[in-house]
Design an enzyme around this catalytic site. Structure first.
Site, PDB file in Angstrom:
ATOM      1  N   HIS A 193       0.850  -1.196   0.000  1.00  0.00           N
ATOM      2  CA  HIS A 193       0.000   0.000   0.000  1.00  0.00           C
ATOM      3  C   HIS A 193       0.880   1.239   0.000  1.00  0.00           C
ATOM      4  O   HIS A 193       1.642   1.488   0.935  1.00  0.00           O
ATOM      5  CB  HIS A 193      -0.946  -0.022   1.206  1.00  0.00           C
ATOM      6  CG  HIS A 193      -1.903  -1.165   1.112  1.00  0.00           C
ATOM      7  ND1 HIS A 193      -2.294  -1.909   2.187  1.00  0.00           N
ATOM      8  CD2 HIS A 193      -2.527  -1.695   0.026  1.00  0.00           C
ATOM      9  CE1 HIS A 193      -3.135  -2.857   1.775  1.00  0.00           C
ATOM     10  NE2 HIS A 193      -3.282  -2.736   0.467  1.00  0.00           N
ATOM     11  N   ASN A 262      -2.865  -6.238  -2.346  1.00  0.00           N
ATOM     12  CA  ASN A 262      -3.184  -7.151  -1.240  1.00  0.00           C
ATOM     13  C   ASN A 262      -4.608  -7.715  -1.341  1.00  0.00           C
ATOM     14  O   ASN A 262      -5.150  -8.219  -0.362  1.00  0.00           O
ATOM     15  CB  ASN A 262      -2.988  -6.450   0.111  1.00  0.00           C
ATOM     16  CG  ASN A 262      -2.613  -7.435   1.213  1.00  0.00           C
ATOM     17  OD1 ASN A 262      -2.046  -8.506   0.943  1.00  0.00           O
ATOM     18  ND2 ASN A 262      -2.953  -7.098   2.458  1.00  0.00           N
ATOM     19  N   TYR A 315      -1.427   1.511   9.409  1.00  0.00           N
ATOM     20  CA  TYR A 315      -0.944   1.660  10.746  1.00  0.00           C
ATOM     21  C   TYR A 315      -1.879   0.907  11.692  1.00  0.00           C
ATOM     22  O   TYR A 315      -2.859   0.322  11.233  1.00  0.00           O
ATOM     23  CB  TYR A 315      -0.901   3.167  11.140  1.00  0.00           C
ATOM     24  CG  TYR A 315      -2.252   3.864  11.007  1.00  0.00           C
ATOM     25  CD1 TYR A 315      -2.662   4.397   9.791  1.00  0.00           C
ATOM     26  CD2 TYR A 315      -3.128   3.964  12.100  1.00  0.00           C
ATOM     27  CE1 TYR A 315      -3.898   5.014   9.664  1.00  0.00           C
ATOM     28  CE2 TYR A 315      -4.357   4.584  11.964  1.00  0.00           C
ATOM     29  CZ  TYR A 315      -4.742   5.111  10.755  1.00  0.00           C
ATOM     30  OH  TYR A 315      -5.973   5.712  10.619  1.00  0.00           O
ATOM     31  N   TYR A 364     -11.667  -7.578  10.030  1.00  0.00           N
ATOM     32  CA  TYR A 364     -12.609  -7.485   8.918  1.00  0.00           C
ATOM     33  C   TYR A 364     -12.106  -8.461   7.874  1.00  0.00           C
ATOM     34  O   TYR A 364     -10.911  -8.747   7.825  1.00  0.00           O
ATOM     35  CB  TYR A 364     -12.685  -6.064   8.346  1.00  0.00           C
ATOM     36  CG  TYR A 364     -11.391  -5.571   7.732  1.00  0.00           C
ATOM     37  CD1 TYR A 364     -11.187  -5.575   6.358  1.00  0.00           C
ATOM     38  CD2 TYR A 364     -10.357  -5.128   8.544  1.00  0.00           C
ATOM     39  CE1 TYR A 364      -9.999  -5.137   5.809  1.00  0.00           C
ATOM     40  CE2 TYR A 364      -9.153  -4.694   8.001  1.00  0.00           C
ATOM     41  CZ  TYR A 364      -8.991  -4.693   6.631  1.00  0.00           C
ATOM     42  OH  TYR A 364      -7.803  -4.263   6.088  1.00  0.00           O
ATOM     43  N   GLU A 386       1.089  -4.477  11.103  1.00  0.00           N
ATOM     44  CA  GLU A 386       0.678  -3.074  10.951  1.00  0.00           C
ATOM     45  C   GLU A 386       1.532  -2.274  11.940  1.00  0.00           C
ATOM     46  O   GLU A 386       1.403  -2.429  13.154  1.00  0.00           O
ATOM     47  CB  GLU A 386      -0.812  -2.900  11.287  1.00  0.00           C
ATOM     48  CG  GLU A 386      -1.763  -3.701  10.411  1.00  0.00           C
ATOM     49  CD  GLU A 386      -2.087  -3.034   9.076  1.00  0.00           C
ATOM     50  OE1 GLU A 386      -1.598  -1.919   8.808  1.00  0.00           O
ATOM     51  OE2 GLU A 386      -2.841  -3.649   8.298  1.00  0.00           O
TER      52      GLU A 386
HETATM   53  O1  0X9 Z   1      -6.471  -4.262   4.334  1.00  0.00           O
HETATM   54  C1  0X9 Z   1      -5.302  -4.633   4.201  1.00  0.00           C
HETATM   55  O2  0X9 Z   1      -4.854  -5.070   3.152  1.00  0.00           O
HETATM   56  C2  0X9 Z   1      -4.359  -4.549   5.401  1.00  0.00           C
HETATM   57  N1  0X9 Z   1      -4.625  -3.402   6.222  1.00  0.00           N
HETATM   58  S1  0X9 Z   1      -4.256  -1.913   5.723  1.00  0.00           S
HETATM   59  O3  0X9 Z   1      -4.855  -0.978   6.641  1.00  0.00           O
HETATM   60  N2  0X9 Z   1      -2.678  -1.701   5.806  1.00  0.00           N
HETATM   61  O4  0X9 Z   1      -4.692  -1.758   4.373  1.00  0.00           O
HETATM   62  C3  0X9 Z   1      -4.529  -5.720   6.315  1.00  0.00           C
HETATM   63  C4  0X9 Z   1      -4.893  -7.018   5.747  1.00  0.00           C
HETATM   64  C5  0X9 Z   1      -4.983  -8.005   6.871  1.00  0.00           C
HETATM   65  N3  0X9 Z   1      -6.208  -8.635   6.970  1.00  0.00           N
HETATM   66  C6  0X9 Z   1      -7.325  -8.324   7.651  1.00  0.00           C
HETATM   67  N4  0X9 Z   1      -7.381  -7.375   8.536  1.00  0.00           N
HETATM   68  N5  0X9 Z   1      -8.333  -9.064   7.394  1.00  0.00           N
HETATM   69 ZN    ZN Z   2      -1.611  -1.740   4.072  1.00  0.00          ZN
END
Ligand code: 0X9
Ligand code: ZN
Length: 426
Positions: A193, A262, A315, A364, A386
């Site tokens: 990201h 991602n 973060y 989530y 994170e």
């Molecule tokens: O949404 C994402 O790809 C990641 N978080 S971010 O805020 N850096 O964009 C985390 C992905 C990890 N998975 C879940 N939280 N399900």
């Molecule tokens: Zn990210």
């Protein structure tokens, strides 16, 4: 049709929805609007302000409203009652209040924060910092630094191009392979990201610490038993775009709309927490590995037999382990949780910061992630970290936080390497 279904159906027609919300609560709205202006201030035509706000949705309906009103989502939904961070303009903030949603300002003006950062970065004093990790750097400067690092230790390091980006930038990997037996291949990568700048600095800093000729004994031992791959910028086009045009850009730059890398991996591709809409921040692309960047990562992980993996993001200060796409327990979930526990303790011992541990999907659902693919397909012990801050000013982390964040991330990586030597629980 239920209100919730209506809200979801009209989610993309944001302007109209804001209007409807506003007219539904016209009287409350005018009182609130008056309260938001400084007393006695004449009406102005000032440019709209984009605020990052922390909101506490109490139920699914409030969450749906928040998502309609948000210009961007910065963090994830934890559990009902826990906060998420979103970006809203003035009308959005007023509408949130009109809907009875509890919120507080996280960043008063995200564009002013980005401007201040840009001014700092272009000030003459920032041009040649004595400590490279005292400031952030664009992709060109990062590439130059990686070349210097490789040249500093040619005995153990090569700089490799493992593929290219949509716009033709190289995906640069520092390959650090000191002599030693029974080496475990590890991949540390950052900046899937684009706006998460600290996630580039941390892997470079870890490599530099490991390569120092006077490195601490635990680092020397780490190198002796590790085949280390460090790819600090896996999304160079998006990253460079955050320097040139939009500090808050997230995706790569494919087709101008970009793809969320991602969401572009093949485990559960297309599932919950990804979108088929090109304009979405979580657009998954046209198929698994449609993007050059994710395809190059796939080939490296498979080709080099990566066994341990950390995907750095920001973060929130979180240690996330599989699955990210479903709440069903991942195979080895207990092992992941136990290792994450040791990593979190190491982080705390390093710099006194707490990182929370959980399977990603508890926050989530996110489908098509690198962590799910690296563990589910490539059998790696894979974590998403994170990094800092917990909240603060979000993606714009003050540069004096780079070194401390690196210290704690390094401690976590060393712990991960140790954990891989432990006998696998039955
Ligand atoms: O949404 C994402 O790809 C990641 N978080 S971010 O805020 N850096 O964009 C985390 C992905 C990890 N998975 C879940 N939280 N399900
Ligand atoms: Zn990210």
């Amino acid at each position: 049709m239920s209100i919730l279904a209506w809200v979801q159906r009209h989610r993309r027609r944001r302007a109209a929805v804001v209007l409807v919300v506003a007219s539904l609560a016209a009287s409350t709205l005018s009182t609130i609007a008056r309260r938001m202006e400084p007393a006695g201030a004449p009406p102005t035509a000032a440019a709209d302000v984009r605020r990052a706000v922390r909101v506490w949705p109490r139920n699914e309906l409030e969450l749906a409203w928040i998502r309609v009103l948000a210009l961007d989502e910065w963090t994830e939904h934890l559990v009902p009652g826990a906060p998420i961070d979103v970006v809203v303009d003035r009308a959005g903030a007023v509408a949130l209040t009109a809907q009875g949603v509890r919120w507080a300002v996280l960043v008063e003006d995200i564009d002013a924060v980005a401007t201040a950062e840009r001014e700092r970065l272009t000030a003459p004093s920032a041009q040649r910092p004595t400590d490279w990790f005292a400031e952030y750097h664009d992709f060109v400067a990062i590439a130059e630094h990686l070349r210097e690092l490789a040249a500093r230790r040619p005995d153990v390091t090569t700089l490799e191009v493992i593929g290219g980006s949509a716009e033709g930038r190289p995906l640069l990997a520092l390959h650090i392979n000191a002599p030693g037996a029974n080496k475990v291949p590890i991949l540390l990568n950052g900046t899937q990201h684009a706006r998460e700048w600290i996630a580039s600095m941390v892997p470079i800093c870890i490599a530099e610490r490991a390569l120092a000729r006077d490195a601490a004994p635990e680092l020397q031992q780490f190198l002796a038993k590790t085949d280390l791959w460090v790819i600090p910028v896996v999304n160079p086009d998006g990253y460079q775009y955050t320097w040139s045009s939009d500090r808050y850009w997230r995706k790569n730059r494919a087709g101008g709309h970009g793809v969320d890398l991602n969401r572009n991996f093949s485990i559960a591709w297309g599932g919950d927490g990804s979108s088929a809409n090109k304009r979405s921040q979580i657009y998954r692309g046209t198929g698994p590995f449609s993007e050059r960047e994710s395809a190059a990562l796939r080939d490296l992980v498979i080709g080099r037999g990566i066994a341990l993996h950390v995907d750095f993001h920001s973060y929130g200060q979180l240690l996330l382990h599989p699955w990210t796409h479903t709440k069903k327990p991942a195979p080895d979930r207990d092992r992941f949780a136990a290792i994450a526990d040791r990593m979190a303790s190491a982080i705390y011992a390093a710099r006194g910061q707490r990182y929370e541990i959980m399977p990603g999907a508890k926050l989530y659902p996110a489908s098509g992630t690198m962590t799910d693919w690296a563990s589910g397909h490539a059998q790696a012990l894979s974590f998403t970290i994170e990094l800092r801050p917990r909240g603060g000013s979000g993606f714009v982390l003050p540069p004096d936080q780079i070194r401390p964040t690196c210290d704690e991330a390094l401690a976590a990586v060393l712990e991960l390497r140790q954990a891989a030597d432990l006998p696998r629980p039955r």
